[in-house]
Design an enzyme around this catalytic site. Structure first.
Site, mmCIF file in Angstrom:
data_model
loop_
_atom_site.group_PDB
_atom_site.id
_atom_site.type_symbol
_atom_site.label_atom_id
_atom_site.label_comp_id
_atom_site.label_asym_id
_atom_site.label_seq_id
_atom_site.Cartn_x
_atom_site.Cartn_y
_atom_site.Cartn_z
ATOM 1 C CG ASP A 174 -1.666 1.279 1.183
ATOM 2 O OD1 ASP A 174 -2.362 1.524 0.413
ATOM 3 O OD2 ASP A 174 -1.942 1.998 2.347
ATOM 4 C CB SER A 175 0.102 4.856 -0.650
ATOM 5 O OG SER A 175 -1.056 4.984 0.151
ATOM 6 C CD GLU B 84 -1.771 8.023 6.810
ATOM 7 O OE1 GLU B 84 -0.575 8.320 7.428
ATOM 8 O OE2 GLU B 84 -1.981 7.068 6.258
ATOM 9 C CB CYS C 241 -2.950 1.035 -2.501
ATOM 10 S SG CYS C 241 -2.998 2.591 -2.718
ATOM 11 C CG ASN C 242 -9.211 1.299 -2.804
ATOM 12 O OD1 ASN C 242 -10.492 0.624 -3.524
ATOM 13 N ND2 ASN C 242 -8.947 1.147 -1.795
ATOM 14 C CB THR C 243 -4.447 5.457 -5.149
ATOM 15 O OG1 THR C 243 -5.681 5.746 -4.047
ATOM 16 C CG2 THR C 243 -4.131 6.686 -5.864
ATOM 17 C CE1 TYR D 22 2.645 5.810 -3.145
ATOM 18 C CE2 TYR D 22 1.614 3.952 -4.163
ATOM 19 C CZ TYR D 22 2.631 4.336 -3.699
ATOM 20 O OH TYR D 22 3.736 3.674 -3.587
ATOM 21 N N GLY D 23 -2.815 9.358 -3.537
ATOM 22 C CA GLY D 23 -4.041 9.898 -4.155
ATOM 23 C C GLY D 23 -3.938 11.011 -4.570
ATOM 24 C CB CYS E 197 -9.767 5.040 0.327
ATOM 25 S SG CYS E 197 -8.101 5.678 1.244
ATOM 26 C CB THR E 198 -6.676 0.290 1.912
ATOM 27 O OG1 THR E 198 -5.759 1.243 1.746
ATOM 28 C CG2 THR E 198 -7.000 -0.753 0.974
ATOM 29 C CG HIS E 199 -6.000 5.480 4.646
ATOM 30 N ND1 HIS E 199 -5.205 4.924 3.921
ATOM 31 C CD2 HIS E 199 -5.009 6.258 5.776
ATOM 32 C CE1 HIS E 199 -3.748 5.366 3.928
ATOM 33 N NE2 HIS E 199 -3.822 5.984 5.106
#
Ligand code: DGL
Length: 273
Positions: free
Chosen positions: A12-13, A156, A75-77, A44-45, A188-190
């Protein structure tokens, strides 16, 4: 080592992908995992496609060099921008690639309701990957996409379940694009860290889709189909980041659900610490 006992490589980012790793560990407790979070280049978004491809290729090579039996783009992005390139690298080594969008699109296209909302980073939304993937499978589903760039920094910085996340979420969720939805993909994985806040906002009246569960279930089934599932009793877990900040260390535990030892391997500058 038997080929099925090699690790699953996940990237992931940053730390968002740990929400996917956590679910993979829960559903596949015999699998060893190698996780790489590109914290140096997060987010990355809002990066260009070219740059996201370059970073994703570097990380994929790192995971392949570490003998991973499968790659998970958590990571979706990165999925939206670099899936083709990651697959090309992994295919050379006969290594399957899993992403966080295809299994969700498949599920939504055949299981859920008719008006699906998607909340994700700017880059994922601009790519329209969710809309394209879902409508390719079922053209009768309406997909309403909304970029929510403030959510990643809010999470974050640890401001989830907080007045700040509540205001930011309310601003996005009341956007007119999302007014007629009956289900919502947190793209989004967040975002699994705010899934309960989102569910509470909707008073459980719309279906908020649990992507990590769908993705981990898909991987479990596919590894079994490919006879690549491990049965070892003492799997190992390795976590690497490209840069380590005190915030990252603190939040990693929150994302993964238990304490983890993070090692810095800057594959971009080839520095090993
Ligand atoms: N984890 C990333 C995703 O799923 C979002 C964070 C970022 O912008 O790097 O899209």
């Amino acid at each position: 080592m038997k080929k099925e006992d090699r690790s699953i490589g996940i990237f992931d980012s940053g730390m968002g992908g740990l929400t996917i790793a956590k679910e993979i560990k829960r559903l596949l407790p015999h699998e060893s995992l190698i996780y790489y979070g590109d914290s140096k280049h997060l987010p990355y978004g809002d990066k260009s496609k070219e740059v996201i491809i370059e970073y994703s290729e570097k990380i994929t090579n790192f995971l392949l060099e570490n003998n991973c039996k499968a790659i998970v783009i958590a990571c979706n992005t990165a999925t939206a921008n670099a899936l083709k390139e990651v697959k090309a690298l992994a295919n050379e080594k006969n290594v399957p690639v899993y992403d966080v969008i295809s299994p969700v699109a498949e599920k939504v296209a055949f299981t859920f309701n008719q008006n699906v909302g998607v909340l994700a980073t700017k880059s994922t939304i601009t790519s329209h990957i969710y809309k394209k993937s879902i409508q390719k499978l079922n053209k009768h589903i309406n997909v309403y996409e909304l970029a929510a760039p403030l959510l990643v920094p809010v999470i974050e910085e640890g401001f989830n379940n907080h007045e700040i996340s509540s205001i930011v979420l309310k601003t996005y969720l009341t956007n007119k694009k999302l007014q007629n939805i009956d289900s919502l993909i947190l793209g989004c994985t967040h975002y699994p860290l705010i899934i309960n806040e989102v569910r509470n906002f909707y008073l459980n009246k719309i279906q908020v889709i649990d992507s990590p569960l769908i993705v981990a279930s898909y991987i479990k089934q596919d590894l079994e189909n490919k006879k690549l599932n491990s049965q070892i009793q003492n799997p190992s877990y390795e976590f690497y980041v490209s840069d380590l900040t005190p915030t990252f260390s603190k939040l990693a535990k929150k994302f993964f659900g238990s304490c983890i030892h993070l090692r810095v391997v800057d594959i971009f500058n080839k520095i090993r610490i």
